[in-house]
Design an enzyme around this catalytic site. Structure first.
Site, short mmCIF file in Angstrom:
data_model
loop_
_atom_site.label_atom_id
_atom_site.label_comp_id
_atom_site.label_asym_id
_atom_site.label_seq_id
_atom_site.Cartn_x
_atom_site.Cartn_y
_atom_site.Cartn_z
N ASP A 196 0.82 -1.22 0.00
CA ASP A 196 0.00 0.00 0.00
C ASP A 196 0.85 1.27 0.00
OD1 ASP A 196 -2.64 -0.88 -0.16
OD2 ASP A 196 -2.87 -1.10 2.00
N ARG A 225 0.74 -1.73 7.64
CA ARG A 225 1.24 -0.49 7.03
C ARG A 225 2.20 0.29 7.94
NH1 ARG A 225 -2.79 3.15 3.72
NH2 ARG A 225 -0.77 3.67 2.82
N ARG A 249 -9.43 5.72 11.20
CA ARG A 249 -7.98 5.59 11.20
C ARG A 249 -7.31 6.58 12.17
NH1 ARG A 249 -6.32 2.83 6.46
NH2 ARG A 249 -7.88 1.23 6.08
N HIS A 297 -11.19 7.16 5.18
CA HIS A 297 -10.27 8.30 5.29
C HIS A 297 -11.04 9.54 4.85
CE1 HIS A 297 -6.16 6.03 4.67
NE2 HIS A 297 -6.26 6.42 5.93
N CYS A 304 -5.15 9.58 -3.09
CA CYS A 304 -4.38 8.66 -2.23
C CYS A 304 -2.95 8.49 -2.74
CB CYS A 304 -5.05 7.29 -2.17
SG CYS A 304 -6.71 7.28 -1.53
N1 ARG Z 1 -5.39 0.02 1.26
C1 ARG Z 1 -5.11 1.31 1.81
C2 ARG Z 1 -5.66 1.40 3.22
O1 ARG Z 1 -6.72 0.90 3.47
C3 ARG Z 1 -5.66 2.39 0.95
C4 ARG Z 1 -5.26 3.77 1.37
C5 ARG Z 1 -5.84 4.82 0.51
N2 ARG Z 1 -5.33 6.08 0.79
C6 ARG Z 1 -6.05 7.19 1.03
N3 ARG Z 1 -5.43 8.33 1.14
N4 ARG Z 1 -7.33 7.15 1.23
O2 ARG Z 1 -5.05 1.96 4.11
#
Ligand code: ARG
Length: 292
Positions: A85, A110, A155, A184, A278
């Protein structure tokens, strides 16, 4: 969809549309060479579905060349094997006036991206603060002309918002997300210009919706269809707005406000729950006396 604002009409050109000017940007991107969907940390990610890394790279290259063609500066960070990612550079940090708030990721898969991005900035002499609390960079921190809109709920820990306000020196407005598809802030809201935004109200709590209505009465309000194709995961340079080509209502609304929408196809990256924004971290360098 909201009505055209009178404020915009005041700044209109002869054609009745607001005059839109490009502010050249400085972006950081990361090639999706190691892109894959091998875990699931948002509802878009289905590891059993095949991915095509070569196609992801081609789509990402197209985004990069669009930025270059529009006159923006794009720097690259080396992708790290095992961090599929990492292509989503927006999550790596938040940079305001040359100050870098490093990301601290919520999910173990991550976590190593945070230090990789922080090291990139430290090596180039930026002032970097390792956040005390979980924050996923510009995924949840969107910088407008006067303030920082800050997401929480999935998050970024809301305790990070106070730290961001202190360190980055701009007022932070907390916005709470409620729909797991829009985990997000940058999946539910996009900054178009100084204090102009577009957003999908149902992604927010009633209280946050009220805050947004009050701060941005003239915002473009997205339909669920547009939000569901990641239409709000858009990047604006003040004139051009890059967004998924399927976000047709938003594209019409942008034209009518005098923006120049540019449709992009990042279907491979959408399999991980990401699109143009993203993949794009804005580096707001310190420019004495300049506006954001
Ligand atoms: N797979 C990543 C996650 O879930 C995607 C992140 C996407 N980034 C964003 N800025 N929305 O963390």
């Amino acid at each position: 969809m909201q009505q055209d604002s009178t404020a915009h009409q005041a700044a209109s050109t002869a054609g009745g549309r607001p005059a839109r000017t490009v502010r050249p940007r400085h972006f950081l991107m990361c090639s999706p060479e190691h892109f894959d969907v091998v875990y699931s940390i948002n509802p878009w990610m289905e590891p059993e579905k095949p991915t095509d890394t070569a196609l992801a790279v081609a789509q990402w290259e197209r985004l990069r060349s669009l930025y270059l063609g529009l006159g923006h500066k794009v720097e690259l960070i080396d992708p790290v094997p095992g961090l599929p990612d990492m292509v989503f550079s927006a999550n790596g940090a938040t940079v305001v006036d040359g100050k870098v708030l490093a990301a601290r990721f919520r999910h173990a898969q991550r976590v190593d991206e945070g230090p990789a991005y922080a090291a990139w900035f430290r090596e180039r002499g930026y002032e970097v603060l390792d956040g005390t609390h979980i924050n996923e960079g510009e995924g949840d921190y969107l910088v407008t002309g006067d303030r920082i809109l800050a997401g929480t709920g999935f998050r970024t820990d809301r305790r990070s918002h106070a730290e961001a306000e202190r360190f980055l020196g701009r007022p932070v407005v907390t916005l709470e997300l409620v729909d797991p598809r829009f985990y997000h802030l940058d999946t539910a809201l996009a900054v178009l210009d100084h204090e102009e935004i577009m957003y999908y109200p149902a992604a927010f709590t009633p209280g946050s919706r009220a805050t947004l209505r009050e701060l941005y009465p003239d915002a473009i309000v997205a339909t669920e269809d547009d939000a569901a194709v990641f239409g709000l995961n858009a990047v604006s340079d003040g004139r051009h707005v890059l967004l998924p080509e399927q976000a047709t209502h938003l594209i019409d609304a942008l034209w009518s406000r005098g923006f120049v929408p540019i449709g992009v196809d990042l279907s491979e990256l959408l399999k991980s729950g990401g699109s143009s924004k993203c993949c794009t971290l804005e580096i707001r360098d310190r420019v004495p006396g300049a506006d954001s």
